[in-house]
Design a protein around this motif. Structure first.
Motif, short mmCIF file in Angstrom:
data_model
loop_
_atom_site.label_atom_id
_atom_site.label_comp_id
_atom_site.label_asym_id
_atom_site.label_seq_id
_atom_site.Cartn_x
_atom_site.Cartn_y
_atom_site.Cartn_z
N PRO A 126 0.81 -1.23 0.00
CA PRO A 126 0.00 0.00 0.00
C PRO A 126 0.84 1.27 0.00
N ASP A 127 2.02 1.22 0.63
CA ASP A 127 2.86 2.42 0.72
C ASP A 127 3.81 2.56 -0.47
N CYS A 128 3.49 1.86 -1.58
CA CYS A 128 4.20 2.06 -2.84
C CYS A 128 3.24 2.56 -3.92
N ARG A 129 2.04 2.94 -3.51
CA ARG A 129 1.03 3.35 -4.48
C ARG A 129 1.07 4.86 -4.71
N LYS A 130 0.62 5.26 -5.89
CA LYS A 130 0.65 6.67 -6.27
C LYS A 130 -0.10 7.54 -5.27
N GLU A 131 -1.23 7.04 -4.80
CA GLU A 131 -2.05 7.82 -3.87
C GLU A 131 -1.30 8.07 -2.55
N PHE A 132 -0.63 7.05 -2.06
CA PHE A 132 0.14 7.19 -0.82
C PHE A 132 1.28 8.19 -1.00
N ILE A 133 2.01 8.04 -2.10
CA ILE A 133 3.15 8.93 -2.36
C ILE A 133 2.69 10.37 -2.52
N ALA A 134 1.55 10.57 -3.19
CA ALA A 134 1.01 11.92 -3.37
C ALA A 134 0.65 12.55 -2.03
N MET A 135 0.07 11.75 -1.13
CA MET A 135 -0.31 12.28 0.18
C MET A 135 0.92 12.58 1.04
N MET A 136 1.94 11.73 0.96
CA MET A 136 3.18 12.00 1.69
C MET A 136 3.85 13.25 1.14
N HIS A 137 3.80 13.42 -0.17
CA HIS A 137 4.36 14.63 -0.78
C HIS A 137 3.63 15.87 -0.25
N GLN A 138 2.32 15.80 -0.21
CA GLN A 138 1.53 16.93 0.28
C GLN A 138 1.86 17.25 1.73
N ALA A 139 1.93 16.21 2.56
CA ALA A 139 2.19 16.42 4.00
C ALA A 139 3.59 16.97 4.24
N LEU A 140 4.60 16.39 3.63
CA LEU A 140 5.98 16.81 3.89
C LEU A 140 6.33 18.13 3.22
N THR A 141 5.69 18.41 2.10
CA THR A 141 5.89 19.71 1.47
C THR A 141 5.26 20.80 2.32
N SER A 142 4.06 20.53 2.82
CA SER A 142 3.35 21.50 3.65
C SER A 142 4.09 21.78 4.95
N ALA A 143 4.62 20.73 5.56
CA ALA A 143 5.26 20.89 6.86
C ALA A 143 6.70 21.38 6.77
N TYR A 144 7.46 20.84 5.81
CA TYR A 144 8.90 21.09 5.80
C TYR A 144 9.45 21.61 4.48
N GLY A 145 8.61 21.70 3.47
CA GLY A 145 9.09 22.14 2.17
C GLY A 145 9.90 21.09 1.44
N ILE A 146 9.72 19.84 1.83
CA ILE A 146 10.45 18.72 1.22
C ILE A 146 9.48 17.88 0.38
N GLY A 147 9.77 17.76 -0.91
CA GLY A 147 8.91 16.98 -1.78
C GLY A 147 9.19 15.49 -1.70
N VAL A 148 8.28 14.69 -2.23
CA VAL A 148 8.45 13.24 -2.32
C VAL A 148 8.17 12.83 -3.76
N ALA A 149 9.05 12.03 -4.33
CA ALA A 149 8.89 11.62 -5.72
C ALA A 149 9.24 10.16 -5.89
N ALA A 150 8.57 9.52 -6.85
CA ALA A 150 8.84 8.14 -7.22
C ALA A 150 8.88 8.06 -8.75
N PRO A 151 10.00 8.40 -9.35
CA PRO A 151 10.10 8.52 -10.81
C PRO A 151 9.79 7.24 -11.58
N MET A 152 9.89 6.07 -10.91
CA MET A 152 9.67 4.81 -11.60
C MET A 152 8.30 4.21 -11.31
N ILE A 153 7.38 5.01 -10.79
CA ILE A 153 6.09 4.50 -10.33
C ILE A 153 5.27 3.87 -11.45
N GLU A 154 5.51 4.26 -12.69
CA GLU A 154 4.77 3.69 -13.82
C GLU A 154 5.54 2.57 -14.53
N MET A 155 6.72 2.22 -14.01
CA MET A 155 7.54 1.19 -14.65
C MET A 155 7.31 -0.18 -14.01
#
Length: 218
Positions: A126-155
């Motif tokens: 579950p924690d390798c899914r696009k939805e999870f990564i998008a939510m972690m990106h939102q949370a960590l960007t909002s709190a600390y200005g740090i993005g989250v990315a998974a460039p191979m998510i469609e591979m």
């Protein structure tokens, strides 16, 4: 992801995260690998990680995290070192890793955290899914200005194996198996462990390799 960012990369020594590192370096990003010991049975992967990082002169940090969960109702304890061939999911692992990596990125003055989650992983974890990564990106960007990315998510694993060969990566110098088996070899310099060939990563690796027409690499 923007061009030439400073990135903390979650790195395990496996093929996926090795391909990710090489891809990011090729794209011109500045990377710092974070290698985490979390009580996994397959900690042999950490040796592969250190070897690859040192051979390629990539900056890295080794960290220890005790990923254990004790339910308040005293029911079965789920522990990282009890991960099985049948059930390789460790609940909360990537949530903890991404949060820790984000904190480290803040300390380094880096821009984002990157992980090697891919299309095949998303089916089970579950924690390798696009939805999870998008939510972690939102949370960590909002709190600390740090993005989250998974460039191979469609591979797929097959596509990652093929890309590894294009990048000049020798898959035999990476480790994927969750249940290493002793070789019982007493010859100096020979491997002390071999892949079990039964766990999910071993099966996925074999399928990806066969789909690319490769002979056995380990």
């Amino acid at each position: 992801m923007k061009n030439k960012e400073k990135l903390v990369v979650l790195y395990s020594g496996g093929l996926d995260s090795t391909v990710l590192l090489k891809h990011l370096i090729k794209a011109g990003h500045e990377v710092h690998a974070l290698v985490i010991q979390y009580g996994q049975k397959h900690d042999i992967e950490l040796g592969y990680a250190d070897t690859f990082l040192n051979e390629n002169e990539i900056e890295f940090t080794n960290s220890d995290f005790d990923v254990h969960y004790y339910p308040p109702n005293d029911k079965a304890v789920v522990m990282a070192d009890e991960m099985t061939v049948e059930n390789p999911v460790v609940p909360g692992r990537n949530a903890i890793f991404l949060s820790a990596a984000a904190a480290y990125a803040v300390r380094l003055g880096y821009d984002a955290v990157v992980l090697g989650a891919n299309k095949d992983d998303a089916e089970l974890f579950p924690d390798c899914r696009k939805e999870f990564i998008a939510m972690m990106h939102q949370a960590l960007t909002s709190a600390y200005g740090i993005g989250v990315a998974a460039p191979m998510i469609e591979m797929t694993k097959k596509e990652i194996w093929e890309y590894a060969l294009q990048l000049g990566i020798d898959p035999a110098k990476t480790w994927s198996c969750y249940d290493p088996q002793p070789t019982n070899s007493k010859v100096w310099g020979t491997p002390k462990h071999k892949p079990c060939e039964k766990c999910l990563p071993c099966r996925q690796r074999e399928e990806a390799k066969n789909n690319n027409g490769e002979a056995n690499d380990q």
